[in-house]
Design a protein around this motif. Structure first.
Motif, PDB file in Angstrom:
ATOM      1  N   ASP A 148      36.257  44.375  35.791  1.00  0.00           N
ATOM      2  CA  ASP A 148      35.459  44.441  34.501  1.00  0.00           C
ATOM      3  C   ASP A 148      34.936  42.950  33.942  1.00  0.00           C
ATOM      4  OD1 ASP A 148      36.111  47.010  34.781  1.00  0.00           O
ATOM      5  OD2 ASP A 148      38.003  46.833  33.405  1.00  0.00           O
TER       6      ASP A 148
ATOM      7  N   ARG B 220      53.187  48.322  41.711  1.00  0.00           N
ATOM      8  CA  ARG B 220      51.949  48.548  42.445  1.00  0.00           C
ATOM      9  C   ARG B 220      50.840  49.046  41.231  1.00  0.00           C
ATOM     10  NH1 ARG B 220      49.133  53.090  43.123  1.00  0.00           N
ATOM     11  NH2 ARG B 220      50.811  54.236  42.353  1.00  0.00           N
ATOM     12  N   LYS B 221      51.158  49.638  40.217  1.00  0.00           N
ATOM     13  CA  LYS B 221      50.395  50.095  39.150  1.00  0.00           C
ATOM     14  C   LYS B 221      50.009  48.688  38.188  1.00  0.00           C
ATOM     15  CE  LYS B 221      52.251  54.652  38.422  1.00  0.00           C
ATOM     16  NZ  LYS B 221      52.582  55.450  37.210  1.00  0.00           N
ATOM     17  N   ILE B 222      50.722  47.714  38.108  1.00  0.00           N
ATOM     18  CA  ILE B 222      50.328  46.343  37.435  1.00  0.00           C
ATOM     19  C   ILE B 222      49.398  45.726  38.255  1.00  0.00           C
ATOM     20  CG2 ILE B 222      51.283  44.192  36.762  1.00  0.00           C
ATOM     21  CD1 ILE B 222      53.801  45.499  36.029  1.00  0.00           C
ATOM     22  N   ASP B 223      49.509  45.679  39.738  1.00  0.00           N
ATOM     23  CA  ASP B 223      48.658  44.982  40.430  1.00  0.00           C
ATOM     24  C   ASP B 223      47.258  45.866  40.425  1.00  0.00           C
ATOM     25  OD1 ASP B 223      50.339  43.241  41.511  1.00  0.00           O
ATOM     26  OD2 ASP B 223      50.952  44.335  43.187  1.00  0.00           O
ATOM     27  N   GLU B 224      47.364  47.105  40.402  1.00  0.00           N
ATOM     28  CA  GLU B 224      45.869  47.881  40.183  1.00  0.00           C
ATOM     29  C   GLU B 224      45.303  47.568  39.023  1.00  0.00           C
ATOM     30  OE1 GLU B 224      46.977  51.829  40.716  1.00  0.00           O
ATOM     31  OE2 GLU B 224      47.145  51.787  42.866  1.00  0.00           O
ATOM     32  N   GLU B 225      46.330  47.327  37.829  1.00  0.00           N
ATOM     33  CA  GLU B 225      45.698  47.127  36.398  1.00  0.00           C
ATOM     34  C   GLU B 225      44.907  45.647  36.401  1.00  0.00           C
ATOM     35  OE1 GLU B 225      45.137  48.877  33.714  1.00  0.00           O
ATOM     36  OE2 GLU B 225      46.025  50.636  34.522  1.00  0.00           O
ATOM     37  N   LEU B 226      45.631  44.778  37.155  1.00  0.00           N
ATOM     38  CA  LEU B 226      45.177  43.345  37.230  1.00  0.00           C
ATOM     39  C   LEU B 226      43.755  43.403  37.880  1.00  0.00           C
ATOM     40  CD1 LEU B 226      48.512  41.215  37.855  1.00  0.00           C
ATOM     41  CD2 LEU B 226      47.142  41.559  35.743  1.00  0.00           C
ATOM     42  N   SER B 227      43.937  43.967  39.127  1.00  0.00           N
ATOM     43  CA  SER B 227      42.500  44.173  39.701  1.00  0.00           C
ATOM     44  C   SER B 227      41.420  44.728  39.122  1.00  0.00           C
ATOM     45  CB  SER B 227      42.740  45.137  41.184  1.00  0.00           C
ATOM     46  OG  SER B 227      43.818  44.377  41.934  1.00  0.00           O
ATOM     47  N   SER B 228      41.907  45.817  38.365  1.00  0.00           N
ATOM     48  CA  SER B 228      40.591  46.335  37.565  1.00  0.00           C
ATOM     49  C   SER B 228      40.268  45.536  36.383  1.00  0.00           C
ATOM     50  CB  SER B 228      41.349  47.740  37.003  1.00  0.00           C
ATOM     51  OG  SER B 228      40.523  48.375  35.957  1.00  0.00           O
ATOM     52  N   SER B 229      41.048  44.639  35.991  1.00  0.00           N
ATOM     53  CA  SER B 229      40.771  43.975  34.920  1.00  0.00           C
ATOM     54  C   SER B 229      39.926  42.704  35.275  1.00  0.00           C
ATOM     55  CB  SER B 229      41.901  43.268  34.210  1.00  0.00           C
ATOM     56  OG  SER B 229      42.692  44.334  33.665  1.00  0.00           O
ATOM     57  N   LYS B 230      40.233  42.355  36.413  1.00  0.00           N
ATOM     58  CA  LYS B 230      39.439  41.135  37.166  1.00  0.00           C
ATOM     59  C   LYS B 230      37.735  41.841  37.283  1.00  0.00           C
ATOM     60  CE  LYS B 230      43.038  38.455  39.329  1.00  0.00           C
ATOM     61  NZ  LYS B 230      43.576  37.953  40.452  1.00  0.00           N
TER      62      LYS B 230
END
Length: 275
Positions: A268, A256-266
């Motif tokens: 940005d 879940r955290k990885i998915d959140e990080e990926l979403s946040s990176s997109k």
């Protein structure tokens, strides 16, 4: 007197039919049963040559089923039956069966008699102790139980020897005539031998009992170990399930955290100005 009679009846109860002994027969293991019970039991279990004692399983040799008739009578129980019959009142006169029922007992002759026979008896045996059956006391019956059994072939002689060839107890007259060339021994010696054999059998039975007890103990220990093993396996499985559950929860949380990080990176990357 009543309690004495009840105790006597208990001693005279056959364990096969639960009734008072009828022609008590003694086996080689010294257990005693009614003759009809021994024969019936032998027929039911098809024991022709070997009869296994229903109580201790010891074996008594029988040449054939009819040889049940030839088993040694239990003299002790026969004597006790005699005492019980006197207490309860013997029905027949032992001097003459055609006479009336017995009313008297002679301690010297060891016979019950009707009134008529007692009158004739008293003429020739004035010094004999004769008592009415109704007047018998506990000590009288106890005395009757201690009277030595006479030889059936020679009533005036007591049994003193044992004939190995005939497997029978005999008197001195029997020894001199019918059993002169047979293998014989004194009853005391015979009793000592039987006592030693019985003692050996008891030792074997005791060892079997101890072996059985040890076997039961070992089985109990084995069952305990098995139960403890099953319990340990269950605990391992339960703990493994919990660990797997924790790992799965951690896996989901990390994903879940990885998915959140990926979403946040997109997000940005879209907001960055184009060059």
């Amino acid at each position: 007197m009543e309690s004495f009679v009840e105790d006597l009846k208990k001693e005279l109860q056959c364990s096969l039919c639960n009734d008072t002994f009828t022609e008590p027969k003694i086996l080689s293991c010294f257990h005693t049963f009614c003759k009809p019970c021994v024969k019936r039991h032998a027929e039911q279990v098809d024991q022709i040559n070997i009869f296994k004692c229903p109580r201790c399983k010891s074996k008594t040799s029988l040449t054939e089923l009819s040889s049940v008739e030839d088993l040694q009578p239990s003299l002790l129980h026969s004597r006790m039956l005699k005492g019980l019959a006197l207490v309860e009142g013997e029905k027949a006169c032992s001097v003459s069966e055609s006479h009336l029922s017995a009313s008297w007992y002679c301690f010297d002759c060891d016979r019950s008699m009707c009134d008529e026979c007692e009158k004739n008896h008293s003429v020739f045996t004035k010094h004999h102790k004769v008592v009415r059956l109704a007047d018998l006391k506990k000590e009288d019956i106890e005395f009757v139980l201690t009277i030595e059994n006479p030889c059936t072939s020679h009533p005036h002689h007591r049994l003193e020897f044992f004939c190995e060839d005939c497997d029978a107890m005999i008197c001195v007259t029997c020894l001199k005539h019918d059993h002169r060339k047979h293998e014989t021994m004194s009853l005391d010696k015979f009793a000592s031998i039987k006592k030693a054999v019985l003692s050996k059998h008891l030792q074997v039975l005791e060892q079997l009992r101890l072996d059985d007890k040890e076997k039961q103990q070992q089985e109990k220990i084995a069952n305990t170990i098995k139960q403890q093993g099953e319990k340990a396996k269950k605990e391992v499985k339960d703990k493994t399930k919990k660990i797997i559950q924790i790992l799965q929860n951690n896996e989901r949380e990390l994903l879940r955290k990885i998915d959140e990080e990926l979403s946040s990176s997109k997000g940005d990357s879209r907001s960055m100005p184009k060059i």
